[in-house]
Design a protein around this motif. Structure first.
Motif, PDB file in Angstrom:
ATOM      1  N   GLY A   3     -10.355 -35.376  -5.999  1.00  0.00           N
ATOM      2  CA  GLY A   3     -10.161 -35.202  -4.574  1.00  0.00           C
ATOM      3  C   GLY A   3      -9.188 -34.102  -4.231  1.00  0.00           C
ATOM      4  N   ILE A   4      -8.098 -34.011  -4.965  1.00  0.00           N
ATOM      5  CA  ILE A   4      -7.071 -33.010  -4.645  1.00  0.00           C
ATOM      6  C   ILE A   4      -7.584 -31.598  -4.928  1.00  0.00           C
ATOM      7  N   ASP A   5      -8.415 -31.438  -5.964  1.00  0.00           N
ATOM      8  CA  ASP A   5      -8.990 -30.124  -6.256  1.00  0.00           C
ATOM      9  C   ASP A   5      -9.934 -29.691  -5.144  1.00  0.00           C
ATOM     10  N   TRP A   6     -10.716 -30.624  -4.635  1.00  0.00           N
ATOM     11  CA  TRP A   6     -11.643 -30.330  -3.546  1.00  0.00           C
ATOM     12  C   TRP A   6     -10.865 -29.984  -2.276  1.00  0.00           C
ATOM     13  N   LEU A   7      -9.797 -30.723  -2.009  1.00  0.00           N
ATOM     14  CA  LEU A   7      -8.996 -30.462  -0.812  1.00  0.00           C
ATOM     15  C   LEU A   7      -8.361 -29.076  -0.853  1.00  0.00           C
ATOM     16  N   ARG A   8      -7.937 -28.635  -2.013  1.00  0.00           N
ATOM     17  CA  ARG A   8      -7.281 -27.329  -2.134  1.00  0.00           C
ATOM     18  C   ARG A   8      -8.231 -26.173  -1.827  1.00  0.00           C
ATOM     19  N   LYS A   9      -9.530 -26.398  -1.931  1.00  0.00           N
ATOM     20  CA  LYS A   9     -10.515 -25.350  -1.654  1.00  0.00           C
ATOM     21  C   LYS A   9     -10.810 -25.205  -0.162  1.00  0.00           C
ATOM     22  N   THR A  12      -7.228 -24.715   6.100  1.00  0.00           N
ATOM     23  CA  THR A  12      -6.231 -25.589   6.715  1.00  0.00           C
ATOM     24  C   THR A  12      -6.809 -26.323   7.923  1.00  0.00           C
ATOM     25  N   LYS A  13      -7.632 -25.632   8.710  1.00  0.00           N
ATOM     26  CA  LYS A  13      -8.233 -26.260   9.880  1.00  0.00           C
ATOM     27  C   LYS A  13      -9.130 -27.433   9.473  1.00  0.00           C
ATOM     28  N   GLU A  14      -9.854 -27.286   8.370  1.00  0.00           N
ATOM     29  CA  GLU A  14     -10.689 -28.377   7.871  1.00  0.00           C
ATOM     30  C   GLU A  14      -9.835 -29.550   7.398  1.00  0.00           C
ATOM     31  N   GLU A  59       1.559 -27.723   1.065  1.00  0.00           N
ATOM     32  CA  GLU A  59       1.499 -26.456   0.339  1.00  0.00           C
ATOM     33  C   GLU A  59       1.071 -25.306   1.251  1.00  0.00           C
ATOM     34  N   ARG A  60       0.563 -25.638   2.426  1.00  0.00           N
ATOM     35  CA  ARG A  60       0.054 -24.621   3.348  1.00  0.00           C
ATOM     36  C   ARG A  60       1.133 -24.196   4.326  1.00  0.00           C
ATOM     37  N   PRO A  61       0.992 -22.990   4.914  1.00  0.00           N
ATOM     38  CA  PRO A  61       1.966 -22.562   5.923  1.00  0.00           C
ATOM     39  C   PRO A  61       1.826 -23.402   7.185  1.00  0.00           C
ATOM     40  N   HIS A  62       2.879 -23.412   7.992  1.00  0.00           N
ATOM     41  CA  HIS A  62       2.910 -24.192   9.228  1.00  0.00           C
ATOM     42  C   HIS A  62       1.879 -23.664  10.224  1.00  0.00           C
ATOM     43  N   VAL A  63       1.154 -24.567  10.862  1.00  0.00           N
ATOM     44  CA  VAL A  63       0.209 -24.203  11.909  1.00  0.00           C
ATOM     45  C   VAL A  63       0.854 -24.578  13.243  1.00  0.00           C
ATOM     46  N   PRO A  64       1.114 -23.586  14.102  1.00  0.00           N
ATOM     47  CA  PRO A  64       1.802 -23.892  15.359  1.00  0.00           C
ATOM     48  C   PRO A  64       0.929 -24.717  16.295  1.00  0.00           C
ATOM     49  N   ASN A  65       1.576 -25.620  17.029  1.00  0.00           N
ATOM     50  CA  ASN A  65       0.853 -26.412  18.019  1.00  0.00           C
ATOM     51  C   ASN A  65       0.705 -25.600  19.302  1.00  0.00           C
TER      52      ASN A  65
END
Length: 89
Positions: A3-9, A12-14, A59-65
């Motif tokens: 699961g974690i390998d699939w998530l890393r692909k 960020t929006k997904e 692990e991803r950069p911050h996504v502003p609200n």
């Protein structure tokens, strides 16, 4: 595939979409959810845990609200020098 390998692909929006969708179904008593977004055969999916999802998001950069995005746009507009304005030197 884990699961974690699939998530890393994923984008960020997904990931944020999965997080929002899975709040309805989280959690199986064993602490996971079987997620199928149509990439897997019908009746199957990938087993992911909330901890894996949070780890990949961290692990991803911050996504502003919405409010942060508005503030960033306004600051950029204030700093922009338009061709019809006089020089500020």
């Amino acid at each position: 595939m884990k699961g974690i390998d699939w998530l890393r692909k994923l984008h960020t929006k997904e990931l944020l979409g999965i997080k929002n969708n899975c709040y309805k179904w989280f959690f199986h008593p064993d602490g996971y959810v079987i997620y199928n977004n149509g990439d897997f055969p019908k009746g199957s999916g990938i087993k992911i845990t909330y901890a894996e999802l949070k780890q990949v998001l961290s692990e991803r950069p911050h996504v502003p609200n919405k409010v942060e995005t508005k503030r960033i746009r306004q600051q950029a507009a204030k700093q922009k020098v338009r061709s019809y304005q006089s020089s500020k030197f």
